[in-house]
Design an enzyme around this catalytic site. Structure first.
Site: not given
Length: 407
Positions: A281, A157-160, A162
């Site tokens: 990335r 995942g990414s973007g905080s 969860g």
């Protein structure tokens, strides 16, 4: 005579830097093509700016099939993604077409946070204590052993999204249960439970083994880890800067990320830098724009040039200080703007003000990057001047959240 095909750069989905990639591709003389399962979700896209094509972007085979069809009328010179979730698909497609790109196996290993941690630990690098947990009880047992609080997060995942700090064992069980059942995090049958490292957070922006610079990160209130701002370059003592740079360079080598950009997150713990995670990335959150404003290095354009097989130039042309602040709502309700956001643009040093949500929009916080309702960017010769400009501009964005019954 066969007509010359238009040279194109294919982008697989978008991140916050997506529009910068499209603009850079056009400046370099290439037609940007966006492959997306739902291009309508990108609110900042100009329909006349690029060509959008539907594709099942989680599948290498589906992307290859679409690109083969496009190749009948276009000359695809590069395939890449500004979205970390699609980096392995882009790398896999590049391998099929013989284009320049990262090692898809290295990307895949890196995106599995448990496997990444295992490799970093084997390389002797400082990382938080961690455990891959498949049940709430399993997660709670580890939390009790390592000591509360702990962080419970998705394996991928990414973007905080969860990610939550849990201060009690019931919170650990509840967050683990939530992640195991939520459709958004169904890519793994387990979660990552990790020791909480208390200290300032940094991100390190690299291209291959070259360290471009270090970003100082600002986080919102716990238990979430929403990033509410960034300053570039970070204000660090030379000794700490050297320690952080060495740790990240070693980590990138251990993970086999020898090609392309990476965005690494580090915390300065009581015993020195601790690697939180390496992302294969380019940074999101407009950090590449901060680097461009501060150092004159266009990481987006250089990434595209690298994918095209062209020489790249990472030499700094300036030494300024840039920053961004995001405006997050303090509660759920309905958004109301009480002042024209244009007033924030009058602050000296401010170069961008963008509104993400219009007045009247319902606000339901999710504890991640999707909560943001606006941002401001500033650049000045000194970090203190930039921070002051950001604070003044943010104060002029007079947004209030009304109760639903007030409408």
């Amino acid at each position: 005579m066969t007509a010359m095909r238009t040279k194109a750069v294919v982008m697989i989905e978008n991140s916050t830097s997506g529009r910068l990639f499209h603009a850079a591709a056009k400046r370099l003389g290439y037609l940007p093509i966006l492959l997306s399962e739902d291009a309508g979700k990108y609110r900042d896209l100009d329909p006349g700016d690029l060509v959008t094509v539907f594709a099942k972007t989680r599948s290498i085979e589906a992307v290859v099939e679409v690109c083969e069809r496009l190749q009948t009328t276009l000359d695809i010179q590069a395939i890449l993604s500004s979205s970390g979730a699609h980096a392995v698909v882009a790398a896999g497609a590049c391998r099929v077409f013989g284009l320049a790109g990262a090692d898809p196996d290295a990307i895949s290993r890196c995106q599995d946070k448990f496997e990444q941690r295992t490799r970093l630990k084997a390389a002797g690098l400082p990382t938080p204590s961690y455990k891959y947990a498949t049940t709430p009880g399993n997660a709670a047992e580890f939390a009790a052993a390592v000591g509360l609080p702990v962080i419970v997060k998705p394996v991928v995942g990414s973007g905080s999204m969860g990610v939550r700090l849990c201060s009690t064992l019931p919170e650990v069980r509840a967050q683990t249960s939530h992640l195991l059942q939520a459709a958004d995090f169904a890519t793994s049958p387990g979660v990552l439970v990790e020791e909480y490292i208390d200290g300032p957070e940094l991100s390190i922006e690299t291209m291959g083994q070259a360290v471009i610079g270090i970003t100082e990160k600002h986080l919102g209130p716990q238990p979430f880890f929403v990033e509410v701002g960034h300053d570039f370059p970070a204000r660090l003592p030379a000794r700490v800067r050297k320690q952080v740079t060495l740790a990240v360079a070693t980590a990138i080598d251990a993970l086999g990320l020898h090609w392309g950009p990476a965005h690494s997150e580090v915390r300065l713990g009581p015993n020195g830098p601790v690697i939180i995670e390496i992302n294969p990335r380019l940074a999101g959150d407009f950090i590449p724009e901060l680097v461009r404003l501060a150092y004159g290095i266009d990481l987006v354009e250089e990434t595209i040039k690298l994918a095209l097989g062209h020489p790249i130039d990472l030499a700094a042309r300036a030494k300024r200080c840039a920053g961004i602040r995001f405006l997050n709502p303090g509660r759920d309700g309905v958004l109301r703007w009480y002042r024209d956001p244009a007033s924030a643009r009058t602050v000296k040093g401010v170069v961008e003000v963008e509104i993400h949500a219009l007045g009247g929009a319902p606000i339901l916080r999710r504890g991640d990057f999707r909560d943001r309702i606006a941002h401001v960017i500033a650049v000045t010769p000194r970090s203190d001047q930039t921070i002051t400009a950001l604070e003044q501009a943010l104060a002029l964005l007079d947004a209030r959240i009304a109760e639903l019954h007030d409408q």
